[in-house]
Design an enzyme around this catalytic site. Sequence first.
Site, PDB file in Angstrom:
ATOM      1  NE  ARG A  70       3.575   7.331  13.193  1.00 11.65           N
ATOM      2  CZ  ARG A  70       4.404   8.174  12.589  1.00 11.65           C
ATOM      3  NH1 ARG A  70       5.113   7.777  11.568  1.00 11.65           N
ATOM      4  NH2 ARG A  70       4.509   9.404  13.001  1.00 11.65           N
ATOM      5  CE  LYS A  90       1.721  -4.940   6.397  1.00  5.11           C
ATOM      6  NZ  LYS A  90       1.139  -3.725   5.895  1.00  5.11           N
ATOM      7  NE  ARG A 143      -3.649   0.529   2.315  1.00 10.61           N
ATOM      8  CZ  ARG A 143      -3.585   1.458   3.264  1.00 10.61           C
ATOM      9  NH1 ARG A 143      -2.887   1.267   4.356  1.00 10.61           N
ATOM     10  NH2 ARG A 143      -4.230   2.599   3.120  1.00 10.61           N
TER      11      ARG A 143
HETATM   12  C1  BTN Z   1       0.569  -3.788   2.353  1.00 15.32           C
HETATM   13  O1  BTN Z   1       1.322  -2.846   2.064  1.00 15.32           O
HETATM   14  O2  BTN Z   1       0.282  -4.028   3.522  1.00 15.32           O
HETATM   15  C2  BTN Z   1      -0.028  -4.642   1.279  1.00 15.32           C
HETATM   16  C3  BTN Z   1       0.933  -5.683   0.811  1.00 15.32           C
HETATM   17  C4  BTN Z   1       0.346  -6.587  -0.256  1.00 15.32           C
HETATM   18  C5  BTN Z   1       1.376  -7.545  -0.821  1.00 15.32           C
HETATM   19  C6  BTN Z   1       0.760  -8.548  -1.750  1.00 15.32           C
HETATM   20  S1  BTN Z   1       1.848  -9.876  -2.140  1.00 15.32           S
HETATM   21  C7  BTN Z   1       0.747 -10.441  -3.374  1.00 15.32           C
HETATM   22  C8  BTN Z   1       0.224  -9.211  -4.066  1.00 15.32           C
HETATM   23  N1  BTN Z   1       1.115  -8.811  -5.128  1.00 15.32           N
HETATM   24  C9  BTN Z   1       1.693  -7.626  -4.879  1.00 15.32           C
HETATM   25  O3  BTN Z   1       2.514  -7.068  -5.626  1.00 15.32           O
HETATM   26  N2  BTN Z   1       1.255  -7.138  -3.724  1.00 15.32           N
HETATM   27  C10 BTN Z   1       0.295  -8.022  -3.092  1.00 15.32           C
END
Ligand code: BTN
Length: 272
Positions: free
Chosen positions: A257, A128, A63
């Site tokens: 946060r 996380k 994100r």
């Molecule tokens: C976040 O930032 O919390 C979201 C992370 C999401 C990662 C997943 S891995 C599978 C899918 N492909 C990506 O490039 N991103 C999501």
Amino acid sequence: MNELLNLTKIKTYLSSDCRHYLENAIIFDEIASTNLFLTEGGVHQGKQYSICLAESQTQGRGRLNKSWVSPFGCNLYLSVLQHFPGTPAQLSGLSLAIATVLAEVLTQYGAQGIQLKWPNDVLWQNRKLAGILIELGRHQNAVIGIGLNLAMPDELKQDSIVDLAEIMKKTPERNKLAAQLIENLLKALEQFKQKGLQPFLSLWKHYDKWVDQPVQVLMGAETVEGQYLGVDEKGCMILQTHDGVKRQFFSGEVSLRLRVISPIVKNTREYF
Ligand code: BTN
């Protein structure tokens, strides 16, 4: 030793309804991003859902334009493409619903103490464990991407992240977990389509440990402080600022946060 992902093995854990959708699934050894693959049209063949898994991602996306560390053969990187005629605002609720699915799957697998942080971080002791990135693709499609840390290599471990191996003190079964995620995700997506966020709200509240805490909301360069009051029926976050005003935030470009390209595709192993 981590097991490699295997569609045949994943299918053995699935209901027959769900097995049907795996006919539209693909596993890559390496890809830029499973989300990117599906947003660009990837494996969609007219079925309701398409699924893409990868052993590693070279440009895993998180994100707020962050990257998602995606080493080979140890975690889960999973994306599901779904026809989604709803508005972008409804996606906000969808991401909360998906977060409750992850929390439930992990808890049922035996991980105790899973927490959710609005809009869709899955945490354990404030570290996380998993993230969700929902992106809109072409033709009214939404791609739901999930990154779940299962057994991060030592050289990539950080204090701010945790993996399931550390929580459960055993090596997670990757195929079984992938299957449980897929099964529960597809059920939840169907339910969300019919009833929206409402059936997921009580679970969200159960796992949301931040209610009444002092928080900072970060929106680009702007920071708003206040007390987190939880979420409304649309999945927006409600913040009470110090002057007593209640403000509502959509998940789009906001993070919370607690105060205190063209896809690179290599080595397709299985294609259905
Ligand atoms: C976040 O930032 O919390 C979201 C992370 C999401 C990662 C997943 S891995 C599978 C899918 N492909 C990506 O490039 N991103 C999501």
